[in-house]
Design an enzyme around this catalytic site. Sequence first.
Site, short mmCIF file in Angstrom:
data_model
loop_
_atom_site.label_atom_id
_atom_site.label_comp_id
_atom_site.label_asym_id
_atom_site.label_seq_id
_atom_site.Cartn_x
_atom_site.Cartn_y
_atom_site.Cartn_z
N ASN A 80 3.05 5.15 9.55
CA ASN A 80 3.07 3.69 9.74
C ASN A 80 2.64 3.25 11.14
O ASN A 80 2.91 2.12 11.56
CB ASN A 80 4.47 3.13 9.45
CG ASN A 80 4.40 1.73 8.85
OD1 ASN A 80 3.44 1.39 8.19
ND2 ASN A 80 5.42 0.92 9.10
N ASP B 113 -0.17 8.39 8.62
CA ASP B 113 -0.04 7.94 10.01
C ASP B 113 1.37 7.57 10.40
O ASP B 113 1.62 7.11 11.52
CB ASP B 113 -0.95 6.74 10.26
CG ASP B 113 -0.52 5.53 9.41
OD1 ASP B 113 0.14 5.74 8.37
OD2 ASP B 113 -0.85 4.40 9.79
N LEU C 149 1.24 -3.55 -4.46
CA LEU C 149 2.06 -3.22 -5.62
C LEU C 149 3.26 -4.18 -5.69
O LEU C 149 3.76 -4.62 -4.66
CB LEU C 149 2.57 -1.78 -5.52
CG LEU C 149 1.49 -0.68 -5.49
CD1 LEU C 149 2.16 0.69 -5.33
CD2 LEU C 149 0.66 -0.70 -6.75
N GLY D 213 -6.04 4.05 0.65
CA GLY D 213 -6.44 4.61 1.95
C GLY D 213 -5.87 6.01 2.13
O GLY D 213 -4.65 6.20 2.07
#
Length: 341
Positions: free
Chosen positions: A231, A229, A251, A225
Amino acid sequence: MEVQDELKNEDRMDSLGEDAENTDEKLSQAPSDTVGVEVKPEMSKRQLKKQAKLLKWKDNKPLRLEQRKKEKLKYTERRKQRLEDLKRQAAEDGIEPETVTDPTSRKNLKSNSMKNSTCKVGICIDMSFNDLMIEKDLNKCIKQLNRCYSVNRRYENPVQFYVTSFTGKAASVMGKNDGWRNWDVHFHEKSYLELDYPKEQIVYLTAESENVLREPEDGKLYVIGGLVDHNSKKGLCHKLALEKGVQHARLPLDEYIEMSARKVLSVDHVFEIIGGIAQKKQWEEVLLQAIPARTQPKLKSDIRAAETEDSSSNLSQTREDEGNEITKVETIEIESSSLTV
């Protein structure tokens, strides 16, 4: 009329006196780091700090230029040393050293194209989040995208790199980079779902997924993505993956490392990790190389080894202490026996 004129003059003088007092008060409250800044009566503290910062930046320009020269010299020395090491290794392997060239030279980098690459792992940056980012964050996102390109062109076998939903503000910001349309990147205005990948071969990478990515596979497209931001939009990519009905994975950070900060990685860090594994490197090596040092990443294998060593050391110390206690008791018993006799 004369009385009115006198009253007006008094009012004007009072007003001037108040302005002078306000100016003196502003000057007395000015931050200490604004020394040397031209102060205007109408300037706020924030404006004073901003102007002081700009002045300091201009004053430090010669130092920055000198630092860049030093860094360039260091970089040149590292390249020379790397080339010498490659030639020495080639000589040991029975290869003519003169035939060895620097893999990071511009000439060699141009030959490292996606078309000629044996790596068929696809990585896509989904840029459909333009409207969710302020201008500052969008600029950061484009810089991260640029770094992804820089990383990929240095791979011996670059991954198949796509950028989708690349329209509007993002394309305008990218326009500041000369020649970006000639980059070895597949730029598309369409969605990643419209690329030549079957839906079942698309995997959206998101930290909220319960699926752990073990190893990127040739023929699959791994979507990142393109969102900066801080988070604030946590879980958005995971939600979109579920809505679109595509696979998702995270991951294996929890499986390999511990970090002092929250496990939120930028676009280029995720790209570098997937790209590094696609180059047949090990997870431990790639994670330590890609994750910022400020998060203090530590391998869990190293932590377990240290804990085992400490445990063994403590056990040895305990046994040694117990042995010393037994020796003391035996000595006391011998001394008591001697006194009795």
